[in-house]
Design an enzyme around this catalytic site. Structure first.
Site, PDB file in Angstrom:
ATOM      1  CG  HIS A 271      -2.593 -48.836 -61.011  1.00 43.78           C
ATOM      2  ND1 HIS A 271      -1.276 -48.515 -61.240  1.00 43.78           N
ATOM      3  CD2 HIS A 271      -3.339 -47.876 -61.590  1.00 43.78           C
ATOM      4  CE1 HIS A 271      -1.242 -47.384 -61.922  1.00 43.78           C
ATOM      5  NE2 HIS A 271      -2.464 -46.976 -62.163  1.00 43.78           N
ATOM      6  CG  ASP A 322     -10.608 -45.207 -63.873  1.00 43.86           C
ATOM      7  OD1 ASP A 322     -10.781 -44.015 -64.140  1.00 43.86           O
ATOM      8  OD2 ASP A 322      -9.699 -45.894 -64.359  1.00 43.86           O
TER       9      ASP A 322
HETATM   10  N1  COA Z   1     -10.228 -57.756 -61.867  1.00 44.10           N
HETATM   11  C1  COA Z   1      -9.900 -59.051 -61.746  1.00 44.10           C
HETATM   12  N2  COA Z   1      -8.637 -59.501 -61.820  1.00 44.10           N
HETATM   13  C2  COA Z   1      -7.690 -58.584 -62.028  1.00 44.10           C
HETATM   14  C3  COA Z   1      -7.965 -57.219 -62.162  1.00 44.10           C
HETATM   15  C4  COA Z   1      -9.292 -56.816 -62.072  1.00 44.10           C
HETATM   16  N3  COA Z   1      -9.622 -55.536 -62.185  1.00 44.10           N
HETATM   17  N4  COA Z   1      -6.818 -56.557 -62.358  1.00 44.10           N
HETATM   18  C5  COA Z   1      -5.844 -57.473 -62.356  1.00 44.10           C
HETATM   19  N5  COA Z   1      -6.370 -58.697 -62.159  1.00 44.10           N
HETATM   20  C6  COA Z   1      -5.654 -59.956 -62.082  1.00 44.10           C
HETATM   21  C7  COA Z   1      -5.313 -60.445 -63.476  1.00 44.10           C
HETATM   22  O1  COA Z   1      -6.337 -61.236 -64.021  1.00 44.10           O
HETATM   23  C8  COA Z   1      -4.052 -61.229 -63.215  1.00 44.10           C
HETATM   24  O2  COA Z   1      -4.409 -62.445 -62.627  1.00 44.10           O
HETATM   25  P1  COA Z   1      -3.618 -63.795 -62.973  1.00 44.10           P
HETATM   26  O3  COA Z   1      -2.219 -63.563 -62.510  1.00 44.10           O
HETATM   27  O4  COA Z   1      -4.356 -64.832 -62.206  1.00 44.10           O
HETATM   28  O5  COA Z   1      -3.721 -63.964 -64.448  1.00 44.10           O
HETATM   29  C9  COA Z   1      -3.350 -60.395 -62.141  1.00 44.10           C
HETATM   30  O6  COA Z   1      -4.409 -59.723 -61.435  1.00 44.10           O
HETATM   31  C10 COA Z   1      -2.384 -59.371 -62.713  1.00 44.10           C
HETATM   32  O7  COA Z   1      -3.144 -58.531 -63.593  1.00 44.10           O
HETATM   33  P2  COA Z   1      -2.657 -57.960 -64.988  1.00 44.10           P
HETATM   34  O8  COA Z   1      -3.817 -57.842 -65.898  1.00 44.10           O
HETATM   35  O9  COA Z   1      -1.473 -58.749 -65.468  1.00 44.10           O
HETATM   36  O10 COA Z   1      -2.183 -56.553 -64.541  1.00 44.10           O
HETATM   37  P3  COA Z   1      -1.738 -55.380 -65.495  1.00 44.10           P
HETATM   38  O11 COA Z   1      -0.736 -54.594 -64.768  1.00 44.10           O
HETATM   39  O12 COA Z   1      -1.347 -55.903 -66.828  1.00 44.10           O
HETATM   40  O13 COA Z   1      -3.079 -54.543 -65.721  1.00 44.10           O
HETATM   41  C11 COA Z   1      -4.874 -53.107 -65.236  1.00 44.10           C
HETATM   42  C12 COA Z   1      -3.411 -53.434 -64.951  1.00 44.10           C
HETATM   43  C13 COA Z   1      -5.207 -51.780 -64.592  1.00 44.10           C
HETATM   44  C14 COA Z   1      -5.052 -52.960 -66.758  1.00 44.10           C
HETATM   45  C15 COA Z   1      -5.755 -54.235 -64.679  1.00 44.10           C
HETATM   46  O14 COA Z   1      -5.646 -54.270 -63.281  1.00 44.10           O
HETATM   47  C16 COA Z   1      -7.207 -54.077 -65.105  1.00 44.10           C
HETATM   48  O15 COA Z   1      -7.576 -54.540 -66.179  1.00 44.10           O
HETATM   49  N6  COA Z   1      -8.060 -53.416 -64.259  1.00 44.10           N
HETATM   50  C17 COA Z   1      -9.452 -53.203 -64.624  1.00 44.10           C
HETATM   51  C18 COA Z   1      -9.573 -52.007 -65.550  1.00 44.10           C
HETATM   52  C19 COA Z   1      -9.306 -50.709 -64.834  1.00 44.10           C
HETATM   53  O16 COA Z   1      -9.839 -50.444 -63.779  1.00 44.10           O
HETATM   54  N7  COA Z   1      -8.476 -49.882 -65.457  1.00 44.10           N
HETATM   55  C20 COA Z   1      -8.157 -48.564 -64.936  1.00 44.10           C
HETATM   56  C21 COA Z   1      -6.751 -48.496 -64.460  1.00 44.10           C
HETATM   57  S1  COA Z   1      -6.411 -46.944 -63.680  1.00 44.10           S
END
Ligand code: COA
Length: 386
Positions: A271, A322
């Site tokens: 998140h 979720d």
């Molecule tokens: N699975 C695997 N790795 C994850 C992850 C996940 N669900 N969520 C974050 N990470 C990792 C990223 O790959 C990144 O790793 P890195 O630093 O090695 O590149 C790090 O954690 C930071 O993630 P980032 O994508 O930059 O975070 P964000 O704040 O931009 O994105 C979300 C937030 C929610 C979009 C992201 O956590 C995600 O895609 N989650 C899965 C989808 C989901 O459940 N969405 C519903 C949200 S309520």
């Protein structure tokens, strides 16, 4: 020759935040999130207090009005919602004409947009008009979802029962059966938990649209588009699709370890704001377990519990809203592609509260960008271009 330049040279450029992380986009009285402490507050009330003590209708009133309703105010709201729940004929016709393979989120977005054509308050963004539109949309969105589902499965739509709550009516108009008390309570709690969440992507989208002084229907239609994505509301369906590919908890663990090793995103984890357990996941976790126990099937629960440890150990990730909503809805017998629409029928309360707040104190939202393209190019005749 290529040279980068700021597209707003008169304004001192600030370092762009990837994904606008940490950027304060508005002042708002609606929702407070402490991502470190794992706190979620709607209008001053902790989500744990709300989910255990108020209905979704009371929660919507709170988000719109800033205070919980008294008995009379709640009764009035319930009557207004009941009166608004019957869909107009042209929307029924659109829903019945959509190809059955249409994704329910797309059907919901299309029908929501079509509701604007006869909304008597469309032309006004004044507080009273917006409040009436918020009530109508909150009543209509669940009916769109269940009506489309019945059309696409070859069943006749069912008229909403004015004596039922939004949660109960959703289950009733989806299945045609008198809603079970426990399932209604779970659905109502899920709606409260999903009703609002600060400046999330779909709410931000709604506020950007509202800030052009476009109407609430336009803003909600845009918000629905944003919610659909797998990084936002679309994740709940993806979680269940992942669990369904797994034989058992060991298999789920192996798959998710593989995903993490391959740098794939595991749906339902991570998140932007929460650096600890999402407080909404705490309640959904309990609900999912209780439903599993009642159904005599703990498979999804066992897998989910195992994955929490795997994601924490592998990448310090916590489950978000979720993650457990997926197994909760699945155990309730709800089709997978209605999971994200359920998120929407809850979040309409928060979206409309934000749209009203934006319209009350508006300035167009128009950020700038950090131009990184070429400069000084000259056109050449088309015959001479590579
Ligand atoms: N699975 C695997 N790795 C994850 C992850 C996940 N669900 N969520 C974050 N990470 C990792 C990223 O790959 C990144 O790793 P890195 O630093 O090695 O590149 C790090 O954690 C930071 O993630 P980032 O994508 O930059 O975070 P964000 O704040 O931009 O994105 C979300 C937030 C929610 C979009 C992201 O956590 C995600 O895609 N989650 C899965 C989808 C989901 O459940 N969405 C519903 C949200 S309520």
């Amino acid at each position: 020759m290529s040279q980068a330049a700021s597209s707003s040279p008169s304004v001192a450029p600030t370092k762009p935040a990837g994904g606008l992380e940490g950027v304060v986009a508005a002042k708002s009285d609606i929702c407070f999130i402490d991502g470190v402490a794992g706190e979620l507050i709607y209008r001053g009330y902790d989500i744990g207090d709300l989910v255990e003590n108020v209905s979704f209708e009371e929660c919507a009133y709170l988000l719109w009005e800033g205070a919980l309703p008294n008995r009379q105010q709640l009764q009035t709201l319930r009557s207004q919602l009941a009166a608004a729940a019957v869909l107009p004929k042209h929307v029924m016709a659109i829903l019945s004409a959509l190809p059955p393979k249409t994704q329910p989120m797309d059907a919901l977005r299309t029908a929501t947009s079509a509701l604007s054509s006869i909304d008597p308050d469309l032309a006004s963004n004044e507080p009273d008009a917006n409040r009436r539109k918020a009530i109508r949309l909150t009543a209509q969105l669940p009916e769109i979802v269940t009506t489309f589902h019945r059309f696409r499965t070859g069943q006749q739509p069912i008229s909403p029962d004015p004596s039922l709550s939004i949660a109960a009516n959703f289950l009733y108009t989806l299945t045609g059966k008198a809603p079970h008390e426990t399932l209604t309570r779970v659905m109502d709690a899920a709606l409260v938990l999903h009703a609002e969440h600060g400046m999330n992507a779909s709410t931000f989208a709604a506020r950007v649209i509202a800030a052009t002084l476009a109407d609430m229907h336009a803003a909600v239609t845009g918000a629905l588009g944003a919610l659909k994505g797998p990084l936002h509301g679309g994740a709940n369906q993806d979680v269940m699709e992942l669990l369904l590919t797994c034989k058992d908890a060991d298999d789920a663990e192996q798959k998710v370890r593989g995903m993490l090793a391959n740098k794939q995103k595991v749906p339902g984890f991570g998140h932007r704001v929460y650096k600890t357990f999402d407080p909404r996941a705490t309640f959904l976790r309990k609900m999912s377990r209780q439903l599993g126990e009642a159904a005599g099937n703990m498979k999804w629960n066992e897998m989910s519990e195992r994955l929490i440890g795997v994601a924490k150990e592998g990448k310090n990730l916590n489950p978000n809203v979720d993650f457990f909503s997926a197994s909760t809805y699945y155990t309730m017998g709800i089709p997978l592609d209605l999971f994200t629409p359920i998120f929407a029928i809850a979040r309409i309360a928060g979206w409309s509260a934000h749209i009203m707040e934006q319209h009350r104190n508006n300035r167009i939202i128009r950020p700038t960008d950090d131009y990184t393209g070429p400069m000084g190019l000259k056109t050449v005749p088309i015959e001479q271009r590579a």
